[in-house]
Motif scaffolding. Sequence first.
Motif, PDB file in Angstrom:
ATOM      1  N   ALA A 153     -48.631  -3.942 -44.522  1.00  0.00           N
ATOM      2  CA  ALA A 153     -47.653  -5.291 -44.392  1.00  0.00           C
ATOM      3  C   ALA A 153     -48.649  -6.532 -44.049  1.00  0.00           C
ATOM      4  O   ALA A 153     -48.659  -7.403 -44.561  1.00  0.00           O
ATOM      5  N   ARG A 163     -49.709  -9.513 -46.687  1.00  0.00           N
ATOM      6  CA  ARG A 163     -49.625 -10.992 -45.927  1.00  0.00           C
ATOM      7  C   ARG A 163     -51.030 -11.779 -46.218  1.00  0.00           C
ATOM      8  O   ARG A 163     -50.957 -12.901 -46.460  1.00  0.00           O
ATOM      9  N   ARG A 164     -52.064 -11.160 -45.921  1.00  0.00           N
ATOM     10  CA  ARG A 164     -53.339 -11.887 -46.052  1.00  0.00           C
ATOM     11  C   ARG A 164     -53.691 -12.051 -47.370  1.00  0.00           C
ATOM     12  O   ARG A 164     -54.269 -13.108 -47.633  1.00  0.00           O
ATOM     13  N   ASN A 184     -51.797 -12.623 -49.862  1.00  0.00           N
ATOM     14  CA  ASN A 184     -50.720 -13.674 -50.435  1.00  0.00           C
ATOM     15  C   ASN A 184     -51.233 -15.139 -49.522  1.00  0.00           C
ATOM     16  O   ASN A 184     -51.157 -16.040 -50.304  1.00  0.00           O
ATOM     17  N   ASN A 185     -51.845 -15.047 -48.595  1.00  0.00           N
ATOM     18  CA  ASN A 185     -52.010 -16.258 -47.946  1.00  0.00           C
ATOM     19  C   ASN A 185     -53.413 -16.495 -47.268  1.00  0.00           C
ATOM     20  O   ASN A 185     -53.909 -15.929 -46.267  1.00  0.00           O
TER      21      ASN A 185
END
Length: 179
Positions: free
Chosen positions: A170, A174-175, A177-178
């Motif tokens: 997860a 997240r990394r 995606n951002n």
Amino acid sequence: MHITGYRSHGVAAAVALVNAVTGSGDDDGPDALREILRANNFFWQDFQDHDAEAFQILGRALRPFFEATELAQAVEVLNDLMLETPMHPHLSGHDNLGLHLHYAPPSAKLPLRFRATTLMNLSAMVCEHGLGRSGVCAAEGCDRVYADTSRAGRRRFCSEACANRTNVAAFRARRRNNP
Ligand SMILES: [Zn+2]
Ligand SMILES: [Zn+2]
């Protein structure tokens, strides 16, 4: 030492049995079953190799309880199994364990004693927490079941390994995606 409540060894033993019998790659041979009994304070010395089949049948029969998404399904699984299990509750204080409840008839052999205790312990857990304390591991690709008898009761994974693997995945997602 909790012996009679749902926090007793019956819930953890049921989880271990279901995983041994129905989990991919797990061992449900006589020695593995003996170890489950030993680790959960059952009388593993009473286990005979020919008892393995009775334990394997119970493991398969209990899996739908952990897979149930509706409380009514889980209740039906436990009720059906309890109705076909001879019960004869009585108090015992053997081996300096302190007074506690046995559910099978006094003369019952180990497979029936194990069956009666796990069913009663799982039922007590469901009465108190519904389906909130048991299920199938939330990690991708894992088919093992879990039950959580801790005070907090937030468990969703079968093991620390699955929880960590999922958290790392997860975090990486997240990394990505951002950046
Ligand atoms: Zn006992
Ligand atoms: Zn898992």
